[in-house]
Design an enzyme around this catalytic site. Structure first.
Site, PDB file in Angstrom:
ATOM      1  N   ASP A  13       0.993  -1.151  -0.223  1.00 55.12           N
ATOM      2  CA  ASP A  13      -0.172   0.039   0.052  1.00 55.12           C
ATOM      3  C   ASP A  13       0.863   1.254   0.056  1.00 55.12           C
ATOM      4  O   ASP A  13       2.113   0.997   0.422  1.00 55.12           O
ATOM      5  CB  ASP A  13      -0.843  -0.043   1.372  1.00 55.12           C
ATOM      6  N   ASP A  15      -0.247   5.242   0.773  1.00 57.02           N
ATOM      7  CA  ASP A  15      -0.440   6.193   1.759  1.00 57.02           C
ATOM      8  C   ASP A  15      -0.603   5.417   3.058  1.00 57.02           C
ATOM      9  O   ASP A  15      -1.257   4.596   3.542  1.00 57.02           O
ATOM     10  CB  ASP A  15      -1.899   6.744   1.461  1.00 57.02           C
TER      11      ASP A  15
END
Length: 217
Positions: A13, A15
């Site tokens: 991922d 953020d």
């Protein structure tokens, strides 16, 4: 206490996991929440991990989805233009260097323009394989993004370890059948297989048999 996982591929991922974009996320979403008469602090508990339209659907469940998509386009443009305060998560530059030659992919709820802007602002290399918002029909916590990332790398989901920071993201990775390294405070409540406060506490080792060792102390 030392925890070790072994994988053949890593799904990252962006953020909150390798890029700290909390400052801009909070600026943009706080303004949106206030504009729509919502409690901004409560709204901010929901925004992480999902695509914007999916967050809006949770916060305003009776609103037409067409309006959510329209607002999402506006917010994406605002977030892409605003990189003030976007920095790497501690340890992310060394971590990305360690995985550069290993099978890995970015799996993010950001679209390609936003992902490119934030990775550049944080000074991190963009993975060659990436699954962005345009690539999926369903937002996290749906597992589609992680399943696509594994497929593009050529590995079974159970051979992949996902790196995530949010409830939506960890839920998606688990639904895809993957083990999870949780990064940062939001991940702790989800009891991932490994939890680290940031990436300085994680060691990546490439083994001769092609497996990847992940060690957190």
């Amino acid at each position: 206490m030392t925890t070790v996982l072994t994988a053949r591929a890593l799904l990252l991922d962006m953020d909150g996991t390798i890029v700290n974009s909390d400052a801009v996320v909070e600026r943009v979403w706080r303004a949106w929440a206030i504009e729509h008469g919502l409690d901004a602090e409560e709204a901010l508990k929901t925004v992480h991990g999902r695509q914007g339209y999916a967050t809006m659907a949770v916060l305003l469940p009776d609103r037409p989805m067409e309006q959510n998509h329209a607002d999402n386009r506006v917010l994406l443009a605002q977030e892409t233009a605003d990189t003030d305060g976007v920095v790497p998560v501690a340890g992310a530059p060394a971590f990305m260097a360690a995985v550069a030659a290993l099978p890995h992919a970015l799996v993010t709820s950001a679209d390609l323009a936003l992902a490119t802007a934030r990775m550049k602002a944080a000074g991190l290399p963009m993975p060659q394989v990436r699954v962005t918002a345009e690539c999926v029909g369903a937002s996290k916590p749906d597992p589609e993004g992680f399943l696509k990332g594994a497929a593009e790398l050529g590995f079974a989901p159970e051979d992949c370890v996902a790196f995530e920071d949010s409830e939506a993201g960890i839920t998606a990775a688990r639904a895809a059948g993957m083990r999870v390294v949780g990064v940062g405070p939001r991940a702790a409540a989800m009891k991932p297989d490994i939890h680290v406060p940031d990436l300085t506490r994680l060691t990546v080792t490439a083994h001769d048999d092609g497996t990847i060792g992940l060690r957190a102390a």
